[in-house]
Design an enzyme around this catalytic site. Structure first.
Site, PDB file in Angstrom:
ATOM      1  N   HIS A  17       0.841  -1.199   0.000  1.00  7.56           N
ATOM      2  CA  HIS A  17       0.000   0.000   0.000  1.00  7.56           C
ATOM      3  C   HIS A  17       0.875   1.248   0.000  1.00  7.56           C
ATOM      4  O   HIS A  17       2.072   1.193   0.250  1.00  7.56           O
ATOM      5  CB  HIS A  17      -1.005   0.009   1.169  1.00  7.56           C
ATOM      6  CG  HIS A  17      -0.422   0.213   2.534  1.00  7.56           C
ATOM      7  ND1 HIS A  17      -1.206   0.390   3.640  1.00  7.56           N
ATOM      8  CD2 HIS A  17       0.861   0.273   2.986  1.00  7.56           C
ATOM      9  CE1 HIS A  17      -0.445   0.549   4.712  1.00  7.56           C
ATOM     10  NE2 HIS A  17       0.811   0.477   4.344  1.00  7.56           N
ATOM     11  N   CYS A  36       5.901   6.118   4.596  1.00  9.64           N
ATOM     12  CA  CYS A  36       4.648   5.407   4.281  1.00  9.64           C
ATOM     13  C   CYS A  36       4.038   5.929   2.987  1.00  9.64           C
ATOM     14  O   CYS A  36       3.166   5.286   2.404  1.00  9.64           O
ATOM     15  CB  CYS A  36       3.635   5.577   5.401  1.00  9.64           C
ATOM     16  SG  CYS A  36       4.116   4.718   6.891  1.00  9.64           S
ATOM     17  N   HIS A  42       4.843   0.249  -0.385  1.00  8.48           N
ATOM     18  CA  HIS A  42       5.676  -0.663   0.409  1.00  8.48           C
ATOM     19  C   HIS A  42       4.770  -1.789   0.891  1.00  8.48           C
ATOM     20  O   HIS A  42       3.542  -1.666   0.849  1.00  8.48           O
ATOM     21  CB  HIS A  42       6.317   0.078   1.583  1.00  8.48           C
ATOM     22  CG  HIS A  42       5.302   0.643   2.536  1.00  8.48           C
ATOM     23  ND1 HIS A  42       4.696   1.864   2.340  1.00  8.48           N
ATOM     24  CD2 HIS A  42       4.746   0.118   3.652  1.00  8.48           C
ATOM     25  CE1 HIS A  42       3.825   2.081   3.307  1.00  8.48           C
ATOM     26  NE2 HIS A  42       3.830   1.037   4.117  1.00  8.48           N
ATOM     27  N   HIS A  44       3.538  -5.116   3.555  1.00  5.31           N
ATOM     28  CA  HIS A  44       3.438  -5.625   4.919  1.00  5.31           C
ATOM     29  C   HIS A  44       3.024  -7.094   4.850  1.00  5.31           C
ATOM     30  O   HIS A  44       2.283  -7.499   3.961  1.00  5.31           O
ATOM     31  CB  HIS A  44       2.359  -4.897   5.714  1.00  5.31           C
ATOM     32  CG  HIS A  44       2.671  -3.470   6.006  1.00  5.31           C
ATOM     33  ND1 HIS A  44       3.613  -3.090   6.938  1.00  5.31           N
ATOM     34  CD2 HIS A  44       2.185  -2.324   5.480  1.00  5.31           C
ATOM     35  CE1 HIS A  44       3.671  -1.767   6.979  1.00  5.31           C
ATOM     36  NE2 HIS A  44       2.827  -1.265   6.099  1.00  5.31           N
ATOM     37  N   ASP A  82      -4.443 -10.935  -0.655  1.00  8.71           N
ATOM     38  CA  ASP A  82      -3.102 -11.513  -0.649  1.00  8.71           C
ATOM     39  C   ASP A  82      -2.371 -11.235  -1.969  1.00  8.71           C
ATOM     40  O   ASP A  82      -2.915 -11.487  -3.050  1.00  8.71           O
ATOM     41  CB  ASP A  82      -3.196 -13.015  -0.410  1.00  8.71           C
ATOM     42  CG  ASP A  82      -1.848 -13.632  -0.083  1.00  8.71           C
ATOM     43  OD1 ASP A  82      -0.986 -12.937   0.500  1.00  8.71           O
ATOM     44  OD2 ASP A  82      -1.656 -14.822  -0.412  1.00  8.71           O
ATOM     45  N   HIS A  83      -1.160 -10.685  -1.844  1.00  5.92           N
ATOM     46  CA  HIS A  83      -0.325 -10.329  -2.998  1.00  5.92           C
ATOM     47  C   HIS A  83      -0.986  -9.286  -3.897  1.00  5.92           C
ATOM     48  O   HIS A  83      -0.790  -9.282  -5.113  1.00  5.92           O
ATOM     49  CB  HIS A  83       0.112 -11.575  -3.794  1.00  5.92           C
ATOM     50  CG  HIS A  83       1.132 -12.375  -3.043  1.00  5.92           C
ATOM     51  ND1 HIS A  83       0.804 -13.162  -1.963  1.00  5.92           N
ATOM     52  CD2 HIS A  83       2.460 -12.486  -3.183  1.00  5.92           C
ATOM     53  CE1 HIS A  83       1.896 -13.723  -1.488  1.00  5.92           C
ATOM     54  NE2 HIS A  83       2.927 -13.326  -2.203  1.00  5.92           N
ATOM     55  N   GLU A 128      -0.258  -5.232  11.562  1.00  2.00           N
ATOM     56  CA  GLU A 128       0.417  -4.640  10.406  1.00  2.00           C
ATOM     57  C   GLU A 128       1.912  -4.943  10.474  1.00  2.00           C
ATOM     58  O   GLU A 128       2.554  -5.165   9.453  1.00  2.00           O
ATOM     59  CB  GLU A 128       0.166  -3.131  10.402  1.00  2.00           C
ATOM     60  CG  GLU A 128       0.694  -2.412   9.192  1.00  2.00           C
ATOM     61  CD  GLU A 128       0.447  -0.913   9.316  1.00  2.00           C
ATOM     62  OE1 GLU A 128      -0.174  -0.347   8.415  1.00  2.00           O
ATOM     63  OE2 GLU A 128       0.864  -0.323  10.329  1.00  2.00           O
TER      64      GLU A 128
HETATM   65 NI    NI Z   1       2.469   0.652   5.586  1.00  2.00          NI
END
Ligand code: NI
Length: 142
Positions: A17, A36, A42, A44, A82-83, A128
């Site tokens: 995100h 961020c 980036h 998580h 996911d992904h 997260e």
């Molecule tokens: Ni983040």
């Protein structure tokens, strides 16, 4: 009176995100959100804990069959996240900043619709990172 028992199952997914408010300049986004808001996003490794409540079924002794819960959460939530890149790939997040706060509310609303009527969604906990998680109990403020 039948006992109300809570059951928690953990799920994992990886997603990218970018925390970014399109109403603001890149400079203001960078100032407020720091790394961020890096333009390419980036990732998580999220952990989702789903807690449901219900009464053990007299015939099975189960609140809900864990295989059924696993399948339902995977099909309703995990396979859509996911992904994926949360800014682009998740239609329900369009127009929203894909923070973990907004994500957990979205997950709640989708799970609530999908769970059988006799099962109560009690709590979601969305990790997260190893150091921070968000919780949602379905509560609204006015
Ligand atoms: Ni983040």
């Amino acid at each position: 009176m039948p006992a109300l028992v809570y059951l928690t199952r953990r799920f994992e997914f990886a997603a990218a995100h970018r925390i970014y408010n399109p109403a603001w300049s890149d400079e203001k986004n960078a100032e407020l959100f720091g790394p961020c808001s890096n333009p390419m996003g980036h990732g998580h490794n999220y952990t989702l804990e789903v807690t449901i409540g219900g009464t053990p079924d007299p015939e099975t002794g189960y609140v809900m069959d864990l295989r059924q819960l696993k399948k339902l959460v995977e099909e309703t939530i995990i396979q859509h996240l996911d992904h994926k890149h949360l800014n682009y790939d998740v239609p329900l997040l369009h127009g929203k900043i894909p923070s973990t706060e907004n994500l957990i509310v979205l997950i709640w609303d989708e799970l609530q619709k999908a769970l059988p009527g006799h099962i109560r969604l009690f709590r979601l906990r969305l990790w997260e990172t190893n150091n921070n998680y968000f919780e949602y109990y379905g509560e609204k403020t006015d």
